[in-house]
Design a protein around this motif. Structure first.
Motif, PDB file in Angstrom:
ATOM      1  N   ASP A  81     -22.291  16.979   0.339  1.00  0.00           N
ATOM      2  CA  ASP A  81     -21.110  16.677   1.156  1.00  0.00           C
ATOM      3  C   ASP A  81     -20.145  17.854   1.184  1.00  0.00           C
ATOM      4  OD1 ASP A  81     -22.095  14.140   1.574  1.00  0.00           O
ATOM      5  OD2 ASP A  81     -21.059  13.301  -0.158  1.00  0.00           O
ATOM      6  N   LEU A  82     -20.529  18.978   0.615  1.00  0.00           N
ATOM      7  CA  LEU A  82     -19.654  20.145   0.513  1.00  0.00           C
ATOM      8  C   LEU A  82     -20.202  21.277   1.371  1.00  0.00           C
ATOM      9  CD1 LEU A  82     -19.163  20.097  -3.360  1.00  0.00           C
ATOM     10  CD2 LEU A  82     -17.676  19.067  -1.636  1.00  0.00           C
ATOM     11  N   ASP A  83     -19.319  22.120   1.821  1.00  0.00           N
ATOM     12  CA  ASP A  83     -19.709  23.284   2.624  1.00  0.00           C
ATOM     13  C   ASP A  83     -19.263  24.555   1.913  1.00  0.00           C
ATOM     14  OD1 ASP A  83     -20.848  21.837   4.728  1.00  0.00           O
ATOM     15  OD2 ASP A  83     -18.904  21.550   5.687  1.00  0.00           O
ATOM     16  N   GLY A  84     -20.131  25.560   1.961  1.00  0.00           N
ATOM     17  CA  GLY A  84     -19.753  26.870   1.456  1.00  0.00           C
ATOM     18  C   GLY A  84     -19.911  27.065  -0.027  1.00  0.00           C
ATOM     19  N   TYR A  85     -20.634  26.194  -0.710  1.00  0.00           N
ATOM     20  CA  TYR A  85     -20.838  26.341  -2.146  1.00  0.00           C
ATOM     21  C   TYR A  85     -22.246  26.870  -2.415  1.00  0.00           C
ATOM     22  CZ  TYR A  85     -16.503  23.757  -2.860  1.00  0.00           C
ATOM     23  OH  TYR A  85     -15.189  23.365  -2.854  1.00  0.00           O
ATOM     24  N   GLY A 221     -37.147   7.322  -7.896  1.00  0.00           N
ATOM     25  CA  GLY A 221     -38.076   7.707  -6.838  1.00  0.00           C
ATOM     26  C   GLY A 221     -38.953   8.873  -7.222  1.00  0.00           C
ATOM     27  N   LEU A 222     -39.797   9.242  -6.266  1.00  0.00           N
ATOM     28  CA  LEU A 222     -40.716  10.362  -6.394  1.00  0.00           C
ATOM     29  C   LEU A 222     -40.257  11.476  -5.461  1.00  0.00           C
ATOM     30  CD1 LEU A 222     -43.501  11.603  -7.273  1.00  0.00           C
ATOM     31  CD2 LEU A 222     -44.484  10.424  -5.293  1.00  0.00           C
ATOM     32  N   VAL A 223     -40.139  12.689  -5.991  1.00  0.00           N
ATOM     33  CA  VAL A 223     -39.710  13.825  -5.179  1.00  0.00           C
ATOM     34  C   VAL A 223     -40.873  14.244  -4.277  1.00  0.00           C
ATOM     35  CG1 VAL A 223     -38.819  16.182  -5.177  1.00  0.00           C
ATOM     36  CG2 VAL A 223     -38.119  14.581  -6.979  1.00  0.00           C
ATOM     37  N   LEU A 224     -40.696  14.045  -2.967  1.00  0.00           N
ATOM     38  CA  LEU A 224     -41.737  14.400  -2.008  1.00  0.00           C
ATOM     39  C   LEU A 224     -41.654  15.854  -1.585  1.00  0.00           C
ATOM     40  CD1 LEU A 224     -41.583  11.236   0.278  1.00  0.00           C
ATOM     41  CD2 LEU A 224     -43.216  11.700  -1.546  1.00  0.00           C
ATOM     42  N   SER A 225     -40.441  16.359  -1.397  1.00  0.00           N
ATOM     43  CA  SER A 225     -40.275  17.745  -0.961  1.00  0.00           C
ATOM     44  C   SER A 225     -38.934  18.272  -1.454  1.00  0.00           C
ATOM     45  CB  SER A 225     -40.371  17.861   0.566  1.00  0.00           C
ATOM     46  OG  SER A 225     -39.287  17.171   1.179  1.00  0.00           O
ATOM     47  N   ARG A 226     -38.848  19.592  -1.570  1.00  0.00           N
ATOM     48  CA  ARG A 226     -37.620  20.251  -2.010  1.00  0.00           C
ATOM     49  C   ARG A 226     -37.416  21.495  -1.161  1.00  0.00           C
ATOM     50  NH1 ARG A 226     -36.586  24.681  -5.085  1.00  0.00           N
ATOM     51  NH2 ARG A 226     -38.744  24.910  -5.769  1.00  0.00           N
ATOM     52  N   SER A 227     -36.294  21.517  -0.448  1.00  0.00           N
ATOM     53  CA  SER A 227     -35.944  22.712   0.333  1.00  0.00           C
ATOM     54  C   SER A 227     -34.853  23.522  -0.346  1.00  0.00           C
ATOM     55  CB  SER A 227     -35.483  22.302   1.741  1.00  0.00           C
ATOM     56  OG  SER A 227     -34.315  21.506   1.663  1.00  0.00           O
ATOM     57  N   ALA A 228     -34.301  23.009  -1.447  1.00  0.00           N
ATOM     58  CA  ALA A 228     -33.224  23.709  -2.153  1.00  0.00           C
ATOM     59  C   ALA A 228     -33.760  24.990  -2.785  1.00  0.00           C
ATOM     60  CB  ALA A 228     -32.634  22.801  -3.226  1.00  0.00           C
ATOM     61  N   ARG A 229     -32.925  26.057  -2.703  1.00  0.00           N
ATOM     62  CA  ARG A 229     -33.255  27.345  -3.297  1.00  0.00           C
ATOM     63  C   ARG A 229     -32.054  27.863  -4.058  1.00  0.00           C
ATOM     64  NH1 ARG A 229     -37.268  25.502  -1.879  1.00  0.00           N
ATOM     65  NH2 ARG A 229     -38.979  26.361  -0.628  1.00  0.00           N
ATOM     66  N   ILE A 230     -32.269  28.354  -5.269  1.00  0.00           N
ATOM     67  CA  ILE A 230     -31.167  28.885  -6.065  1.00  0.00           C
ATOM     68  C   ILE A 230     -30.551  30.081  -5.339  1.00  0.00           C
ATOM     69  CG2 ILE A 230     -30.575  30.062  -8.215  1.00  0.00           C
ATOM     70  CD1 ILE A 230     -32.563  28.327  -9.630  1.00  0.00           C
ATOM     71  N   GLY A 231     -29.228  30.083  -5.248  1.00  0.00           N
ATOM     72  CA  GLY A 231     -28.512  31.163  -4.573  1.00  0.00           C
ATOM     73  C   GLY A 231     -28.168  30.864  -3.132  1.00  0.00           C
ATOM     74  N   ILE A 233     -26.417  29.137   0.070  1.00  0.00           N
ATOM     75  CA  ILE A 233     -25.124  28.538   0.391  1.00  0.00           C
ATOM     76  C   ILE A 233     -25.397  27.241   1.128  1.00  0.00           C
ATOM     77  CG2 ILE A 233     -22.917  28.837   1.539  1.00  0.00           C
ATOM     78  CD1 ILE A 233     -23.368  30.724  -0.798  1.00  0.00           C
ATOM     79  N   VAL A 234     -24.955  26.123   0.568  1.00  0.00           N
ATOM     80  CA  VAL A 234     -25.297  24.826   1.132  1.00  0.00           C
ATOM     81  C   VAL A 234     -24.278  24.424   2.196  1.00  0.00           C
ATOM     82  CG1 VAL A 234     -26.415  24.104  -0.988  1.00  0.00           C
ATOM     83  CG2 VAL A 234     -24.008  23.554  -0.618  1.00  0.00           C
ATOM     84  N   SER A 235     -24.718  23.497   3.045  1.00  0.00           N
ATOM     85  CA  SER A 235     -23.865  22.977   4.106  1.00  0.00           C
ATOM     86  C   SER A 235     -24.124  21.484   4.246  1.00  0.00           C
ATOM     87  CB  SER A 235     -24.157  23.688   5.425  1.00  0.00           C
ATOM     88  OG  SER A 235     -23.487  23.065   6.494  1.00  0.00           O
ATOM     89  N   GLY A 236     -23.046  20.730   4.430  1.00  0.00           N
ATOM     90  CA  GLY A 236     -23.186  19.286   4.560  1.00  0.00           C
ATOM     91  C   GLY A 236     -23.994  18.863   5.768  1.00  0.00           C
ATOM     92  N   GLY A 237     -23.999  19.667   6.815  1.00  0.00           N
ATOM     93  CA  GLY A 237     -24.745  19.328   8.018  1.00  0.00           C
ATOM     94  C   GLY A 237     -26.115  19.948   8.079  1.00  0.00           C
ATOM     95  N   GLY A 238     -26.562  20.580   6.986  1.00  0.00           N
ATOM     96  CA  GLY A 238     -27.853  21.246   6.988  1.00  0.00           C
ATOM     97  C   GLY A 238     -28.995  20.335   6.611  1.00  0.00           C
ATOM     98  N   GLU A 239     -30.147  20.937   6.369  1.00  0.00           N
ATOM     99  CA  GLU A 239     -31.346  20.195   6.000  1.00  0.00           C
ATOM    100  C   GLU A 239     -31.169  19.576   4.618  1.00  0.00           C
ATOM    101  OE1 GLU A 239     -36.154  21.008   5.331  1.00  0.00           O
ATOM    102  OE2 GLU A 239     -34.779  22.635   5.890  1.00  0.00           O
TER     103      GLU A 239
END
Length: 406
Positions: A81-85, A221-231, A233-239
């Motif tokens: 829910d955060l942008d720019g972190y 639950g069971l983790v089906l997929s992970r698009s997160a990458r260390i480093g 910059i996350v966005s609330g409206g992103g994937e």
């Protein structure tokens, strides 16, 4: 002596030759006739052979084949829910089973830490302002009380003629001024308290943001997929950073023709075949869609799998749905001919073909249920309507059993 012996031998030879020549010259009537063997009478041709099978009482299971893919029952999208972190830590990988509330990833809190420190300072200033306002109220209240007391004394003395009107007016003005100062101090206290309330609300917002820097699983639950990458910059409206299968539940989702869908009900057993799993998986129909696609004429079917089965979401699967199960008189499907909606079968009775109208039920695995028209033990022609007609003479040859074929 030798000459005599030779002469006797020559005479004997001549006598034998004469007898033989005489025997050959005798007429045939001198010899008895030899009787010839009689020729066998011609056999009547046998009727043509036809393969028959006996009608037996057996269990018939009617099934439908459905194909589709394995999908999660409920797919949970986990985002931010955060942008720019910046994402600083990952604690879950694809294939992990996670619990509700478990931290999956963390975001940087440096900026929020600074804002929290500023907010702490603002709260201290608010507390000081409130204390100062309360002090001013106390001081103003005391001055007001003194001014009112002086005004009361002045009014008492005026009635006795000891105080002039000007002095009384001055005391009255002083009392009003003290009351105004008390009101102003009270308003200052209210303003200081409002500022503190705002600062506290800002602090709660900052604390909420800090809590959201820990990205947690909303459910087991069971983790089906992970698009997160260390480093990153996350966005609330992103994937979404993670996709979970709620409770790890995987199902078969299939598209079924409307004619078969109408025969399927929730709770019916299904045997599911998945590549790489040698034994079939026993599932149960969980959902039958009430809607048929207008274009494809297909309906959606969901089949629940056991919770402990190890399968991969997205895999192709084939399901066999049991529609009905009856124990009844059965004959091969090839023995039935349907014309204008009327089913018939041919049987052999005393070497003759007889065509009988029958009423059929469910079918499965090459067999069809006969509700009426055929009895157990009747010799049913295996392939009806192809080679013979009603009344033809035939030689019934029973088809080999399944065991004999093996």
């Amino acid at each position: 002596m030798n000459m005599k012996r030779m002469t006797r031998l020559a005479a004997s030879a001549a006598f034998v030759a004469a007898i033989a020549a005489g025997a050959l010259a005798l007429p045939e009537s001198m010899f008895p006739a030899v009787a010839e063997e009689p020729k066998p009478a011609a056999e009547a041709p046998k009727p043509p052979a036809i393969t028959v099978v006996p009608a037996v009482r057996k269990e018939v299971v009617q099934t439908a084949i459905v194909v589709g893919s394995l999908v999660p029952r409920e797919e949970i999208l986990v985002g931010v829910d955060l942008d720019g972190y910046r994402l600083t830590d990952l604690s879950a990988e694809e294939g992990d089973h996670v619990k509700a509330g478990q931290v999956l990833a963390r975001l940087s809190t440096d900026m929020l830490d600074v804002q929290l420190a500023q907010n702490e300072s603002s709260l201290a200033r608010n507390d000081a302002a409130i204390a100062q306002a309360k002090s001013q109220i106390a001081e103003a209240t005391a001055i007001e009380a003194m001014a009112i007391a002086a005004l009361d004394r002045g009014q008492s003395l005026k009635t006795k003629g000891f105080v002039a009107q000007d002095a009384l007016d001055a005391r009255e003005s002083t009392a009003k001024t003290a009351a105004a100062r008390r009101d102003a101090a009270a308003q200052g206290l209210a303003l200081a308290e409002a500022d503190k309330t705002l600062t506290e609300a800002q602090r709660r917002e900052l604390q909420l943001r800090v809590s959201k820097t820990e990205i947690k699983a909303p459910t087991d639950g069971l983790v089906l997929s992970r698009s997160a990458r260390i480093g990153a910059i996350v966005s609330g409206g992103g994937e979404p950073l993670f996709r979970l299968a709620e409770d790890g539940a995987i199902e078969l989702e299939a598209q079924v023709p409307e004619a078969e869908l109408a025969q399927i009900a929730v709770g019916q057993p299904v045997t599911i075949t998945v590549q790489g799993i040698p034994n079939g998986i026993k599932g149960t129909v969980r959902l039958v869609s009430p809607k048929i696609d207008n274009t494809s004429r297909l309906g959606r079917l969901r089949v629940a799998l056991p919770p402990d089965v190890k399968v991969n979401a997205g895999a192709f699967a084939r399901g066999t749905v049991e529609l009905a199960r009856h124990e009844s008189v059965t004959i091969p499907v090839s023995a039935v001919v349907t014309t204008a909606g009327e089913a018939t079968a041919q049987i052999v009775v005393d070497g003759k073909v007889r065509t009988r109208p029958i009423q059929t039920g469910i079918s499965g695995k090459g067999l069809i249920e006969v509700v009426e028209g055929i009895s157990v033990g009747d010799s049913v022609i295996l392939r009806a309507g192809t080679f013979v007609r009603d009344g033809d003479a035939v030689t019934a040859v029973e088809a080999p059993s399944e065991g004999a074929k093996g």
